[in-house]
Design an enzyme around this catalytic site. Structure first.
Site, PDB file in Angstrom:
ATOM      1  N   PRO A  78     -15.057  19.976  31.102  1.00 19.32           N
ATOM      2  CA  PRO A  78     -13.797  20.385  31.879  1.00 19.32           C
ATOM      3  C   PRO A  78     -14.028  22.035  32.399  1.00 19.32           C
ATOM      4  O   PRO A  78     -14.618  23.052  31.558  1.00 19.32           O
ATOM      5  CB  PRO A  78     -12.813  20.493  30.652  1.00 19.32           C
ATOM      6  CG  PRO A  78     -13.556  20.506  29.475  1.00 19.32           C
ATOM      7  CD  PRO A  78     -15.081  20.010  29.980  1.00 19.32           C
TER       8      PRO A  78
ATOM      9  N   CYS B 215      -4.561  36.286  58.893  1.00 20.84           N
ATOM     10  CA  CYS B 215      -4.246  35.813  60.306  1.00 20.84           C
ATOM     11  C   CYS B 215      -4.342  34.419  60.552  1.00 20.84           C
ATOM     12  O   CYS B 215      -5.005  33.697  61.358  1.00 20.84           O
ATOM     13  CB  CYS B 215      -5.226  36.523  61.569  1.00 20.84           C
ATOM     14  SG  CYS B 215      -4.789  38.237  61.338  1.00 20.84           S
TER      15      CYS B 215
HETATM   16  C1  LIG Z   1     -19.570  17.247  38.175  1.00 20.21           C
HETATM   17  C2  LIG Z   1     -18.156  18.038  37.799  1.00 20.21           C
HETATM   18  N1  LIG Z   1     -17.977  18.179  36.518  1.00 20.21           N
HETATM   19  C3  LIG Z   1     -16.945  19.216  36.159  1.00 20.21           C
HETATM   20  C4  LIG Z   1     -16.155  19.638  37.087  1.00 20.21           C
HETATM   21  C5  LIG Z   1     -14.733  20.409  36.801  1.00 20.21           C
HETATM   22  O1  LIG Z   1     -13.474  19.832  36.886  1.00 20.21           O
HETATM   23  P1  LIG Z   1     -12.351  20.592  36.352  1.00 20.21           P
HETATM   24  O2  LIG Z   1     -12.328  22.047  36.495  1.00 20.21           O
HETATM   25  O3  LIG Z   1     -11.126  20.018  37.019  1.00 20.21           O
HETATM   26  O4  LIG Z   1     -12.188  20.261  34.914  1.00 20.21           O
HETATM   27  C6  LIG Z   1     -16.204  19.340  38.473  1.00 20.21           C
HETATM   28  C7  LIG Z   1     -15.234  19.882  39.542  1.00 20.21           C
HETATM   29  O5  LIG Z   1     -15.255  19.681  40.653  1.00 20.21           O
HETATM   30  C8  LIG Z   1     -17.299  18.542  38.854  1.00 20.21           C
HETATM   31  O6  LIG Z   1     -17.499  18.279  40.152  1.00 20.21           O
END
Ligand SMILES: Cc1ncc(COP(=O)(O)O)c(C=O)c1O
Length: 462
Positions: A313, A387
Site C-alpha cells: 500500500p 494555462c
Molecule cells: C505494483 C504496485 N504496487 C503498489 C502500488 C501502490 O498503490 P496504492 O498507492 O494505491 O496503494 C502501485 C500503484 O500504482 C503499483 O503499481
C-alpha cells in the site's frame, strides 16, 4: 436553501461548510477556538507565514500511525491463520528521506520502481534487504545497482528481464530473490472490478504463461523464486477484486509448488482512501482480516500451506496525512446557464502540484483554512493558475459564499501521488513539504526556487 443545479448528484449540501470530515482530514487536523485550521498543533497562518503557499503539510504522527496500523493488522491477521505478512510501503505514492525513515521505523519494507526511488530509500539508510524493486522496464544499470545493494526482491515483469537479473546476480556472486508479476485479468477501481481472461495492459505476464516463465526463472542458479505478484488497481473500496485475483493466482501457485518452493504471494496495493465526505474507506483491520480469510481459505481448498503474503500500500498510508494550503487570488462567478452560477476560486498552484483531477478526474474537497464563516454555502470550483482550462484541483465542493481573495484554502488527502507527480509546468517551482508534529514544523523537502528552475538551462553558456 436552494440547491445549485451544477452540483454533482454525489455531493451533499453541507450543514456547515466549515466542517472538517474526520474521515477525510489527517488525524491531528482541527479548528482552534478562533476557527483557524491547526494541524498537529501548528496553525495555518504560521505555516503560510513561514513557508508561503502552495505548501504541502504532512501530519507526521498520522503517517507513522497508519504505517504501524497496517503492519500490525496484517501481522495479527496472518498470525491467526498460521502464516505471516510482509508490508511494503509503495514509495511511488510519495518518497523522501524522512518519509522513508518513518516507514522503516514503523517496521515496513519499501517498494521502489526506479533508480531514483532506490537512491532515496538508500539515502534514508534502508538496508537493501528491506527493499523491493518494480517496473516494466528496469534499465540494466538499475538492475545492477539493485542487485549490488542486496535488494530483498526484484519483481520480474517480462521474460526478457529473467536473463538480465540472472546475469547481474551472477556478476555480483549472489542468489537474487525474485517475484513474477502476473497480469491476472482482474482490474479493480473504486467500487467496481472487471475480470477478464486477459487484460490489455503493459504490466506482468498472462497467468497462462506463468508455469513456463517460472520454469525459466528456476533454471537459473543465480535466482531464487519467491512467488507470484499481482496489483489490480488503485483506490479500491471493496475486497472482491483482491479475492478474485487471489483465487486466480492460487491455482497457479499450487501448480508451481510441484516444481519447488513458493514461499510468498504478493497481492499488491490499491486500498482506497476518503477524498470527499462521501467516500468510505474500509478499516485496515477489516482489510487485513479479509485478506487472511481469502488466502487461508484458498490454501485450504488446494491443500497447500498458507504462504507469506506481501502487500504494497502507498496511498492508504501517506494519502490522508497531507493537506495542501493555497492562497486565493481571484474569484469569478461564472453564469453557466441562465440560472446557474459556478464560483471559480483560483489559487496559486494547480496541476503542477496536484495533477490527479486533471489526469483522471479525481475528486477532492476544500475548506477555508484561515477562518470560519457563517455565510451561506456556495458551490465552488477550485482552479489552478496554469494555462490549461482543465487545470482544476477541486471540481465541486461548497465553501462559505464570502470566500475572498487572500483567504487560505486547504485541500486534504493530498499525500499520495501529488508531490510525486508534481511538475514545473509554466515554470512554477514545486512546493515544499513541511512535516508538523506536536506543535512544531520542519521542512522535509524545500521549495524549488527560480535558481533551481534556471539551474539546468545551459543557454547562457552555449
Ligand atoms: C505494483 C504496485 N504496487 C503498489 C502500488 C501502490 O498503490 P496504492 O498507492 O494505491 O496503494 C502501485 C500503484 O500504482 C503499483 O503499481
Amino acid at each position: 436553501m436552494s440547491v445549485n443545479p451544477l452540483a454533482p448528484s454525489w455531493l451533499p449540501h453541507p450543514d456547515d461548510a466549515n466542517d472538517l470530515a474526520a474521515t477525510v482530514w489527517s488525524k491531528n487536523a482541527a479548528r482552534d477556538a478562533s476557527g483557524e485550521l491547526v494541524i498537529a498543533g501548528v496553525t495555518a497562518s504560521e505555516l503560510v507565514e513561514n513557508y508561503g503557499t502552495p505548501v504541502y503539510v504532512v501530519d507526521e504522527a498520522d503517517a507513522r500511525s497508519r504505517a504501524i496500523a497496517i503492519r500490525e493488522s496484517f501481522d495479527a491477521a496472518f498470525a491467526n491463520v498460521g502464516s505471516a505478512a510482509k508490508v511494503y510501503y509503495a514509495g511511488k505514492a510519495f518518497l523522501s528521506i524522512q518519509v522513508a525513515r518513518w516507514m522503516l521505523d514503523a517496521g515496513l519494507n519499501i517498494d521502489v520502481c526506479s533508480g531514483g526511488e532506490l537512491a532515496v530509500a538508500l539515502a534514508a539508510g534502508a538496508e537493501g534487504s528491506r527493499l523491493g524493486f518494480h517496473g516494466n522496464n528496469k534499465s540494466l544499470d538499475e538492475i545492477d545497482r539493485a542487485v549490488g545493494v542486496g535488494i530483498g526482491a526484484i519483481v520480474i515483469d517480462s521474460v526478457i528481464e529473467i536473463e538480465r537479473v540472472a546475469d547481474a546476480a551472477r556478476r555480483h556472486g549472489v542468489v537474487q530473490p525474485v517475484r513474477l508479476r502476473i497480469n491476472s485479468g482482474v482490474h479493480a477501481s473504486t467500487h467496481e472490478y472487471l475480470a477478464t481472461a486477459r487484460e490489455d495492459q503493459k504490466f506482468g505476464i498472462p497467468l497462462v504463461d506463468a508455469a513456463d516463465v517460472v520454469a525459466q526463472i528456476r533454471s537459473h542458479e543465480s535466482l531464487s523464486f519467491l512467488g507470484l505478484h499481482s496489483h489490480i488497481g488503485s483506490q479500491i473500496f471493496e475486497s472482491e477484486g483482491f479475492a478474485e485475483a487471489a483465487r486466480r493466482l492460487f491455482a497457479v501457485h499450487a501448480e508451481l509448488l510441484a516444481g519447488g518452493p513458493v514461499p510468498e504471494l504478493n497481492l499488491g496495493g490499491g486500498f482506497g482512501i476518503a477524498y470527499t465526505s462521501v467516500d468510505q474507506a474500509l478499516p485496515v483491520e477489516e482489510i487485513a482480516t479479509r485478506f487472511a480469510e481469502i488466502v487461508s481459505s484458498g490454501a485450504a481448498a488446494l491443500g497447500i500451506p498458507v504462504p507469506v503474503v506481501a502487500i504494497e500500500p502507498g496511498r492508504a498510508i501517506i494519502g490522508p496525512s497531507t493537506t495542501t494550503l493555497y492562497t486565493v487570488g481571484t474569484i469569478k462567478d461564472v453564469l453557466v446557464d441562465s440560472e446557474a452560477v459556478r464560483k471559480y476560486v483560483s489559487i496559486d498552484g494547480g496541476m503542477s502540484d496536484n495533477v490527479r483531477p486533471a489526469l483522471y478526474g479525481a475528486d477532492y474537497s476544500v475548506r477555508i483554512a484561515n477562518r470560519t464563516s457563517s455565510a451561506d454555502a456556495a458551490l465552488v470550483r477550485i482552479a489552478g493558475k496554469h494555462c490549461e482550462s482543465g487545470d482544476i484541483v477541486v471540481h465541486a465542493d461548497y465553501l462559505p459564499g464570502d470566500v475572498t481573495p487572500g483567504d487560505v484554502v486547504a485541500i486534504p488527502a493530498t499525500g499520495a501521488y501529488c508531490w510525486s507527480l508534481a511538475s514545473n509546468y509554466n515554470y512554477l517551482g514545486r512546493p515544499p513539504v513541511i512535516a508538523v508534529r506536536d506543535g512544531a514544523a520542519r521542512v522535509i523537502v524545500r521549495r524549488e526556487t527560480e535558481a533551481d528552475l534556471l539551474g539546468r538551462d545551459t543557454g547562457l553558456e552555449s
